[in-house]
Design an enzyme around this catalytic site. Structure first.
Site, short mmCIF file in Angstrom:
data_model
loop_
_atom_site.label_atom_id
_atom_site.label_comp_id
_atom_site.label_asym_id
_atom_site.label_seq_id
_atom_site.Cartn_x
_atom_site.Cartn_y
_atom_site.Cartn_z
N ASN A 87 0.85 -1.19 0.00
CA ASN A 87 0.00 0.00 0.00
C ASN A 87 0.89 1.25 0.00
OD1 ASN A 87 -2.45 -1.44 0.19
ND2 ASN A 87 -2.17 -1.70 2.39
N HIS A 100 6.62 -2.02 3.28
CA HIS A 100 6.40 -3.40 3.69
C HIS A 100 5.55 -4.10 2.66
CE1 HIS A 100 3.43 -0.69 5.51
NE2 HIS A 100 2.53 -1.66 5.33
N LEU A 101 5.83 -5.37 2.49
CA LEU A 101 4.97 -6.23 1.68
C LEU A 101 4.02 -6.94 2.61
CD1 LEU A 101 7.23 -8.12 -0.90
CD2 LEU A 101 5.44 -6.44 -1.39
P1 5GP Z 1 -0.39 -0.52 5.86
O1 5GP Z 1 -1.79 -0.11 6.26
O2 5GP Z 1 0.60 0.59 6.15
O3 5GP Z 1 -0.27 -1.06 4.46
O4 5GP Z 1 -0.03 -1.74 6.78
C1 5GP Z 1 0.38 -1.61 8.10
C2 5GP Z 1 0.09 -2.94 8.77
O5 5GP Z 1 0.82 -2.97 9.98
C3 5GP Z 1 -1.38 -3.15 9.12
O6 5GP Z 1 -1.86 -4.32 8.47
C4 5GP Z 1 -1.37 -3.27 10.63
O7 5GP Z 1 -2.28 -4.23 11.12
C5 5GP Z 1 0.06 -3.64 10.95
N1 5GP Z 1 0.54 -3.18 12.23
C6 5GP Z 1 0.35 -1.93 12.76
N2 5GP Z 1 0.96 -1.85 13.95
C7 5GP Z 1 1.54 -3.06 14.17
C8 5GP Z 1 2.32 -3.58 15.26
O8 5GP Z 1 2.62 -2.92 16.25
N3 5GP Z 1 2.74 -4.87 15.14
C9 5GP Z 1 2.45 -5.63 14.06
N4 5GP Z 1 2.91 -6.89 14.04
N5 5GP Z 1 1.73 -5.17 13.02
C10 5GP Z 1 1.28 -3.90 13.08
#
Ligand code: 5GP
Ligand code: ZN
Length: 114
Positions: A87, A100-101
């Protein structure tokens, strides 16, 4: 970056369910899984979004994909299939600004995505 959540996870300052690590990359389970398999694969290098990926990162980004594919195979979803998502910025719903993937699988994915 000191205020970046995923840099803190990479530095082991915040705990996470780490399932793979090497010099360049880290993989850990998403805290809010959207599928039976939902693993995040990150570079240890802080890159905020896909827009900041440079030519010098090409090998690194390829390594993230290869690592994701290896994890998919190890989790037994290689043959059935999986989705890799990066994203980028608001319209895509990016919430953590360290690339991140998302490795998503273990269920049928829909297209177009929501
Ligand atoms: P994005 O929305 O930026 O593409 O994805 C971020 C992802 O990181 C989300 O799916 C969310 O659930 C995950 N995430 C957010 N905070 C944490 C955390 O503290 N630990 C882990 N393992 N995942 C997290
Ligand atoms: Zn970071």
């Amino acid at each position: 970056m000191s205020d970046c959540l995923f840099c803190k996870i990479a530095a082991k300052k915040i705990p996470a369910g780490i399932i793979y690590e090497d010099d360049l990359a880290l993989a850990f389970e998403d805290i809010n899984p959207q599928a039976p398999v939902h693993t995040l694969i990150i570079p240890k290098k802080h890159i905020p979004t896909a827009l900041e990926i440079t030519k010098e990162d090409h090998g690194l980004i390829g390594h993230l994909f290869q690592t994701a594919a290896k994890i998919a195979g190890d989790k037994g979803i290689g043959e059935k299939g999986f989705r890799l998502v990066m994203n980028t910025n608001a319209d895509a719903g990016q919430t953590v600004f360290h690339v991140h993937l998302h490795l998503l699988g273990g269920r049928t994915m829909h297209w177009p995505p929501g």
